[in-house]
Design a protein around this motif. Structure first.
Motif, PDB file in Angstrom:
ATOM      1  N   LYS A  11      -2.930   1.957  -5.819  1.00 54.02           N
ATOM      2  CA  LYS A  11      -4.085   1.679  -6.761  1.00 54.02           C
ATOM      3  C   LYS A  11      -5.117   2.431  -6.141  1.00 54.02           C
ATOM      4  O   LYS A  11      -5.415   2.805  -4.962  1.00 54.02           O
ATOM      5  CB  LYS A  11      -4.492   0.431  -6.346  1.00 54.02           C
ATOM      6  CG  LYS A  11      -5.923  -0.111  -7.042  1.00 54.02           C
ATOM      7  CD  LYS A  11      -5.601  -0.265  -8.691  1.00 54.02           C
ATOM      8  CE  LYS A  11      -7.116  -0.670  -9.042  1.00 54.02           C
ATOM      9  NZ  LYS A  11      -6.939  -0.707 -10.820  1.00 54.02           N
ATOM     10  N   THR A  13      -9.168   3.369  -7.033  1.00 48.55           N
ATOM     11  CA  THR A  13     -10.386   2.791  -7.338  1.00 48.55           C
ATOM     12  C   THR A  13     -11.547   3.703  -6.876  1.00 48.55           C
ATOM     13  O   THR A  13     -11.533   4.584  -5.829  1.00 48.55           O
ATOM     14  CB  THR A  13     -10.562   1.439  -7.053  1.00 48.55           C
ATOM     15  OG1 THR A  13     -11.605   0.959  -7.842  1.00 48.55           O
ATOM     16  CG2 THR A  13     -10.685   1.031  -5.524  1.00 48.55           C
ATOM     17  N   GLU A  14     -12.894   3.419  -7.498  1.00 50.96           N
ATOM     18  CA  GLU A  14     -13.697   4.027  -7.165  1.00 50.96           C
ATOM     19  C   GLU A  14     -14.922   3.007  -6.259  1.00 50.96           C
ATOM     20  O   GLU A  14     -14.877   2.009  -6.344  1.00 50.96           O
ATOM     21  CB  GLU A  14     -14.777   4.436  -8.292  1.00 50.96           C
ATOM     22  CG  GLU A  14     -13.977   5.331  -9.274  1.00 50.96           C
ATOM     23  CD  GLU A  14     -14.791   5.968 -10.300  1.00 50.96           C
ATOM     24  OE1 GLU A  14     -14.498   6.863 -11.046  1.00 50.96           O
ATOM     25  OE2 GLU A  14     -15.745   5.143 -10.898  1.00 50.96           O
ATOM     26  N   ARG A  17     -16.510  -0.558  -7.127  1.00 54.14           N
ATOM     27  CA  ARG A  17     -15.638  -1.253  -7.874  1.00 54.14           C
ATOM     28  C   ARG A  17     -15.071  -2.564  -7.264  1.00 54.14           C
ATOM     29  O   ARG A  17     -14.734  -2.574  -6.212  1.00 54.14           O
ATOM     30  CB  ARG A  17     -14.490  -0.518  -8.635  1.00 54.14           C
ATOM     31  CG  ARG A  17     -15.269   0.405  -9.374  1.00 54.14           C
ATOM     32  CD  ARG A  17     -14.187   1.023 -10.411  1.00 54.14           C
ATOM     33  NE  ARG A  17     -14.871   1.959 -11.341  1.00 54.14           N
ATOM     34  CZ  ARG A  17     -15.049   1.642 -12.805  1.00 54.14           C
ATOM     35  NH1 ARG A  17     -15.029   0.383 -13.234  1.00 54.14           N
ATOM     36  NH2 ARG A  17     -15.624   2.621 -13.494  1.00 54.14           N
ATOM     37  N   GLN A  18     -14.825  -3.633  -7.984  1.00 50.63           N
ATOM     38  CA  GLN A  18     -14.085  -4.742  -7.671  1.00 50.63           C
ATOM     39  C   GLN A  18     -12.528  -4.461  -7.796  1.00 50.63           C
ATOM     40  O   GLN A  18     -12.259  -4.192  -8.833  1.00 50.63           O
ATOM     41  CB  GLN A  18     -14.478  -5.870  -8.062  1.00 50.63           C
ATOM     42  CG  GLN A  18     -13.937  -7.217  -7.530  1.00 50.63           C
ATOM     43  CD  GLN A  18     -14.393  -8.601  -8.315  1.00 50.63           C
ATOM     44  OE1 GLN A  18     -13.882  -8.928  -9.375  1.00 50.63           O
ATOM     45  NE2 GLN A  18     -15.267  -9.273  -7.643  1.00 50.63           N
ATOM     46  N   VAL A  19     -11.713  -4.819  -6.832  1.00 48.16           N
ATOM     47  CA  VAL A  19     -10.433  -4.728  -6.892  1.00 48.16           C
ATOM     48  C   VAL A  19      -9.509  -5.930  -6.526  1.00 48.16           C
ATOM     49  O   VAL A  19     -10.061  -6.418  -5.387  1.00 48.16           O
ATOM     50  CB  VAL A  19      -9.677  -3.529  -6.360  1.00 48.16           C
ATOM     51  CG1 VAL A  19     -10.076  -3.403  -4.976  1.00 48.16           C
ATOM     52  CG2 VAL A  19      -8.408  -3.124  -6.688  1.00 48.16           C
ATOM     53  N   LEU A 111      -3.956   1.629  -1.343  1.00 42.65           N
ATOM     54  CA  LEU A 111      -5.097   1.688  -2.114  1.00 42.65           C
ATOM     55  C   LEU A 111      -5.915   2.686  -1.610  1.00 42.65           C
ATOM     56  O   LEU A 111      -6.136   2.999  -0.270  1.00 42.65           O
ATOM     57  CB  LEU A 111      -5.990   0.291  -1.637  1.00 42.65           C
ATOM     58  CG  LEU A 111      -7.403   0.120  -2.397  1.00 42.65           C
ATOM     59  CD1 LEU A 111      -7.432   0.091  -3.749  1.00 42.65           C
ATOM     60  CD2 LEU A 111      -8.177  -1.023  -1.710  1.00 42.65           C
ATOM     61  N   VAL A 113      -9.767   4.523  -2.086  1.00 45.70           N
ATOM     62  CA  VAL A 113     -11.081   4.373  -2.780  1.00 45.70           C
ATOM     63  C   VAL A 113     -11.676   5.686  -2.599  1.00 45.70           C
ATOM     64  O   VAL A 113     -11.804   6.142  -1.435  1.00 45.70           O
ATOM     65  CB  VAL A 113     -11.841   3.238  -1.884  1.00 45.70           C
ATOM     66  CG1 VAL A 113     -13.267   3.006  -2.653  1.00 45.70           C
ATOM     67  CG2 VAL A 113     -11.161   1.913  -1.814  1.00 45.70           C
TER      68      VAL A 113
END
Lengths: 114, 113
Positions: A11, A13-14, A17-19, A111, A113
Motif C-alpha cells: 500500500k 498512501t500520502e 490520509r487514513q488507511v 506500507l 507513506v
C-alpha cells in the motif's frame, strides 16, 4: 485453510490520509496482535486483542487505532498517516492456551507513506 | 533499559558447517524464549521454545540453549544447508501473561554451497 490473511500486501498512501490494514484469521484463535517491523528495531508490538471487543496498547500505539468486533478480524487503522509509519506490518494470532505456544504470523503488509 | 540483542551482521557459513546465532537480553527475567525463522517477504515462523528450567532443547538439526545466568540463548543449526538461509529472530515474553512477545532484531544467516 488460509490461516491468516493480511490485505493489502502493498500500500502506498500520502501523508495525512487514513488507511486501514486488514487481518483475517480462520482458526478462531483468541488473541490477535499487530506488530511493525523496521530496520534496526525488529518487531515492535502496536496493539493486541485478547478477544472480541477487548483490545489494549502495546509498545508503539501512537497514531494507530484498532477494533475487534468479530473474533476473526482485527483491522489496524492509521488515522492520519505520517512518513514515520512507513513500515512492514504483521498481524499474528495466538490460541491463548499455554504460555510459550507459538504466535502465528501473516505475511505482512508493506506500507509506504509519501 | 530493557533490550534484546542479536548480531545485526549477517552470518556467512559454508554448507555442512554448524551455524551458531546468539541472543542476549538485558533487564528481563523471561520464563521462556522462542526462536523464529523469517524468509524475505514472509512473516516469522515458529521454530523452537525453551523454558527457563531447560538448559537445552533439540529438534532435528536445530538446538537451542538457554543460560539465565548469562542472560543468553544460543541457536545452533548443524549440517547447515543453503535452504537454511533466512533471518532468525529470538523473542521473549516479559511475563505479561498475554504472550506480548518482545523480539530481537534478527540475524541473517547465509549458507553457501
Amino acid at each position: 485453510d488460509a490461516g491468516i490473511t493480511q490485505s493489502p500486501r502493498y500500500k502506498i498512501t500520502e501523508t495525512g490520509r487514513q488507511v486501514t490494514l486488514m487481518c483475517h484469521q480462520t482458526w478462531s484463535h483468541s488473541y490477535m496482535f499487530w506488530y511493525r517491523q523496521d530496520l534496526g528495531h525488529g518487531l515492535r508490538l502496536i496493539y493486541y486483542s485478547a478477544a472480541a471487543d477487548i483490545t489494549d496498547k502495546g509498545e508503539v500505539p501512537d497514531g494507530y487505532v484498532v477494533s475487534r468486533s468479530k473474533t476473526e478480524n482485527f483491522p489496524l487503522t492509521l488515522e492520519s498517516a505520517t512518513r514515520s509509519q512507513t513500515s512492514v506490518y504483521f498481524c499474528a494470532t495466538w490460541t491463548g492456551g499455554e504460555l510459550g505456544s507459538p504466535l502465528h504470523f501473516g505475511n505482512g503488509t508493506r506500507l509506504t507513506v509519501t | 533499559s530493557q533490550k534484546i540483542e542479536q548480531n545485526s551482521e549477517a552470518l556467512n557459513i559454508q554448507e555442512g558447517k554448524t551455524a551458531t546465532l546468539t541472543c542476549n537480553y538485558t533487564n528481563y527475567s523471561p520464563a521462556y524464549l522462542q526462536w523464529y525463522r523469517q524468509d524475505p517477504g514472509r512473516g516469522p515462523v515458529f521454530l523452537l521454545l525453551i523454558r527457563e528450567n531447560e538448559k537445552e532443547k533439540r529438534k532435528e538439526r536445530l538446538k537451542v540453549t538457554f543460560d539465565t545466568t548469562l542472560k543468553q540463548s544460543l541457536f545452533h543449526i548443524t549440517a547447515s544447508q543453503p535452504a537454511d538461509s533466512a533471518t532468525y529472530l529470538c523473542a521473549l515474553d516479559p511475563n505479561t501473561g498475554f504472550q506480548k512477545l518482545v523480539f530481537g532484531t534478527g540475524t541473517r544467516l547465509l549458507v553457501s554451497p
